[in-house]
Design a protein around this motif. Structure first.
Motif, short mmCIF file in Angstrom:
data_model
loop_
_atom_site.label_atom_id
_atom_site.label_comp_id
_atom_site.label_asym_id
_atom_site.label_seq_id
_atom_site.Cartn_x
_atom_site.Cartn_y
_atom_site.Cartn_z
N THR A 51 0.83 -1.21 0.00
CA THR A 51 0.00 0.00 0.00
C THR A 51 0.86 1.25 0.00
OG1 THR A 51 -1.80 -1.14 1.15
CG2 THR A 51 -1.77 1.28 1.27
N VAL A 52 1.90 1.27 0.81
CA VAL A 52 2.79 2.44 0.88
C VAL A 52 3.49 2.66 -0.46
CG1 VAL A 52 4.85 3.38 2.00
CG2 VAL A 52 3.09 2.25 3.36
N ARG A 53 3.76 1.57 -1.20
CA ARG A 53 4.41 1.70 -2.52
C ARG A 53 3.41 1.95 -3.65
NH1 ARG A 53 7.61 -2.87 -0.63
NH2 ARG A 53 6.20 -4.24 -1.79
N ASP A 54 2.12 1.87 -3.35
CA ASP A 54 1.08 2.03 -4.37
C ASP A 54 0.85 3.52 -4.63
OD1 ASP A 54 -1.31 2.16 -5.83
OD2 ASP A 54 -2.12 0.37 -4.87
N ARG A 55 1.41 4.03 -5.73
CA ARG A 55 1.40 5.47 -5.99
C ARG A 55 0.01 6.05 -6.17
NH1 ARG A 55 5.36 6.42 -10.76
NH2 ARG A 55 5.10 8.61 -10.19
N ALA A 84 -11.10 2.02 -3.07
CA ALA A 84 -11.57 0.66 -3.37
C ALA A 84 -11.40 0.31 -4.84
CB ALA A 84 -13.04 0.53 -2.95
N ASP A 85 -11.44 1.33 -5.70
CA ASP A 85 -11.29 1.09 -7.14
C ASP A 85 -9.86 0.71 -7.52
OD1 ASP A 85 -13.94 1.67 -7.56
OD2 ASP A 85 -13.60 3.72 -8.25
N VAL A 86 -8.86 1.24 -6.79
CA VAL A 86 -7.47 1.04 -7.21
C VAL A 86 -6.71 0.03 -6.36
CG1 VAL A 86 -7.34 3.36 -8.19
CG2 VAL A 86 -6.60 3.00 -5.83
N VAL A 87 -7.31 -0.44 -5.26
CA VAL A 87 -6.63 -1.35 -4.35
C VAL A 87 -7.27 -2.73 -4.42
CG1 VAL A 87 -6.16 -1.85 -1.91
CG2 VAL A 87 -5.85 0.46 -2.79
N ALA A 88 -6.45 -3.77 -4.43
CA ALA A 88 -6.95 -5.15 -4.46
C ALA A 88 -7.75 -5.45 -3.19
CB ALA A 88 -5.79 -6.12 -4.60
N PRO A 89 -8.83 -6.24 -3.30
CA PRO A 89 -9.69 -6.50 -2.13
C PRO A 89 -8.95 -7.10 -0.94
CG PRO A 89 -10.78 -7.20 -4.14
CD PRO A 89 -9.37 -6.83 -4.53
N HIS A 90 -7.92 -7.92 -1.18
CA HIS A 90 -7.27 -8.60 -0.06
C HIS A 90 -6.49 -7.66 0.85
CE1 HIS A 90 -3.76 -8.37 -2.80
NE2 HIS A 90 -3.03 -8.48 -1.70
N ARG A 126 -2.73 14.49 -9.28
CA ARG A 126 -1.77 13.40 -9.32
C ARG A 126 -2.48 12.05 -9.28
NH1 ARG A 126 3.49 12.12 -8.56
NH2 ARG A 126 3.99 10.33 -7.25
N PHE A 127 -3.48 11.92 -8.43
CA PHE A 127 -4.24 10.67 -8.35
C PHE A 127 -4.90 10.36 -9.69
CE2 PHE A 127 -8.46 8.76 -7.99
CZ PHE A 127 -8.14 7.53 -7.46
N GLY A 128 -5.55 11.36 -10.29
CA GLY A 128 -6.23 11.14 -11.56
C GLY A 128 -5.28 10.69 -12.65
N ARG A 155 -5.39 6.89 -14.27
CA ARG A 155 -5.58 6.69 -15.71
C ARG A 155 -4.43 5.88 -16.31
NH1 ARG A 155 -7.23 12.10 -15.34
NH2 ARG A 155 -5.17 12.82 -16.02
N GLY A 156 -3.21 6.15 -15.83
CA GLY A 156 -2.07 5.37 -16.31
C GLY A 156 -2.18 3.91 -15.96
N ARG A 157 -2.70 3.60 -14.78
CA ARG A 157 -2.86 2.20 -14.39
C ARG A 157 -3.92 1.53 -15.25
NH1 ARG A 157 -3.20 0.52 -8.17
NH2 ARG A 157 -0.99 0.99 -8.46
N ARG A 158 -5.01 2.21 -15.52
CA ARG A 158 -6.05 1.62 -16.37
C ARG A 158 -5.56 1.42 -17.79
NH1 ARG A 158 -11.16 5.31 -15.99
NH2 ARG A 158 -9.49 6.79 -16.14
#
Length: 393
Positions: free
Chosen positions: A189-193, A313-319, A382-384, A388-391
């Motif tokens: 999570t800490v590394r998840d930009r 919740a949209d960008v983080v895996a459920p686990h 920055r989040f947006g 978008r880059g991840r998608r």
């Protein structure tokens, strides 16, 4: 029901216990420190033992701590400790609730579902202030706290039928696996930009929102002159502002489903920032007009609250969603713990510098709210971009 109960009695406690504005703000800050700590812990516990169990047990403990604050707080120090304890116990009904909604609501309607969840919270804030205002005016402020605490017991009982409607919890992981998974999820999570950009935006949002909730009733009471007949009216008007914010939560969440998370976050953030810098200048306005602006301010400030939760919740895996909410909570409520105290410091400084009845003292206090939230729009951009880059990948 207990989150805003103190802000409803803040003007009366300040008078009865001869507290400075900084001391009064520190009690609300103690709540947020406790709340922040519990949100971090229950996120980890919910990932390990399941949000159903944590949600139910935490709701019961929270009701008991709310009653302890209502009964035993008698001066600044006791209120500081007991309200901090109430905050420490209250977090179990927030993070696990978000996890339950993320699991039970489809992505296309998840923003609206979380908007309804936070809208229900806003209704509780409004009801709490209304109860406190009614009893403080008719009897004594402590009776209002007792009634608000009683309502938290009703909320704990309502968790039983609510949880029966949810999908059954996943089987808990083994102890060793859970421990290793928790630390791994925390590091991920800490590394998840994208997640951390959203968390930073949420932190600046909380700085603004928590100061507003803590000081709005006192501001309206002071603007009305502070006379006894107007004290209940000022708090009731603050309750109305919270009631209006119900529509902000629901509308913001639903709009994010349609127009995108970052776009709604940015629009609400910019408009509420403008209100933060303008609100102190409205000190001398007629009370009905000031109350109307307070309702608009509250609506704008909370419109993006559910969107931050949904975006995570949209960008983080459920686990590792519980861990991600824990990290976010430490950041957001850490900022929210400081802002009511900083507001009080700015108000004390302004009253010393410009006088008790000066507009400039309130301008200084409300400007501290805006200044602390200024970096929020940058983090949203920055989040947006990262999302978008991840998608795109």
């Amino acid at each position: 029901m207990v989150v805003t109960a103190y802000s409803g009695v803040l003007p009366f406690m300040m008078a009865d216990w001869h507290m400075t504005a900084a001391q009064a703000g520190s009690i609300q800050s103690a709540w947020h420190v406790g709340y922040m700590s519990s949100l971090f812990a229950v996120g980890l516990l919910a990932d390990r033992y399941g949000p159903h169990r944590v949600f139910f047990i935490g709701s019961a403990i929270s009701a008991c701590s709310a009653l302890a604050f209502a009964v035993f707080a008698h001066d600044h120090l006791s209120a500081l400790l007991l309200y901090g304890l109430a905050g420490l116990c209250a977090g179990a009904s927030y993070t696990p609730g978000l996890q339950l909604l993320a699991r039970n609501a489809e992505p296309a309607v998840r923003g609206r579902a979380m908007g309804l969840f936070l809208g229900a919270a806003s209704m509780g804030y409004a009801l709490s202030l209304a109860v406190v205002a009614a009893f403080s005016h008719a009897q004594h402020w402590r009776l209002g706290l007792l009634v608000a605490a009683g309502c938290t017991f009703a909320g704990a009982l309502l968790t039983v039928p609510a949880l029966r409607r949810m999908r059954p919890p996943a089987p808990p992981a083994g102890k060793g696996t859970a421990r290793e998974g928790t630390w791994h999820a925390l590091a991920e999570t800490v590394r998840d930009r994208p997640a951390m950009a959203g968390n930073w935006a949420y932190a600046f949002h909380c700085w603004e929102l928590m100061a507003l909730w803590a000081w709005l009733p006192a501001y309206l009471v002071a603007s009305a002159g502070g006379a006894a007949p107007w004290q209940g009216a000022g708090i009731a008007l603050a309750a109305f502002a919270h009631l209006v914010s119900v529509f902000g939560s629901i509308g913001g969440g639903a709009a994010s489903d349609r127009f995108g998370r970052a776009r709604i976050m940015m629009a609400a953030s910019l408009m509420s920032l403008c209100m933060s810098f303008a609100f102190g200048w409205m000190w001398t306005w007629p009370l009905w007009l000031l109350a109307a602006m307070a309702a608009i301010y509250n609506l704008l400030a909370i419109a993006d609250s559910s969107v931050y939760s949904t975006a995570l919740a949209d960008v983080v895996a459920p686990h590792r969603l519980g861990v991600a909410y824990s990290v976010r909570s430490v950041m957001g409520f850490g900022a929210g713990a400081l802002s009511p105290w900083v507001f009080g410091l700015a108000l004390d400084w302004g009253q010393t510098r410009f006088g008790l009845g000066s507009t400039y003292s309130w301008v200084a206090a409300w400007s501290s709210v805006g200044l602390g939230a200024l970096l929020g729009p940058w983090m949203i951009v920055r989040f947006g971009r990262l999302e978008r880059g991840r998608r795109g990948r």
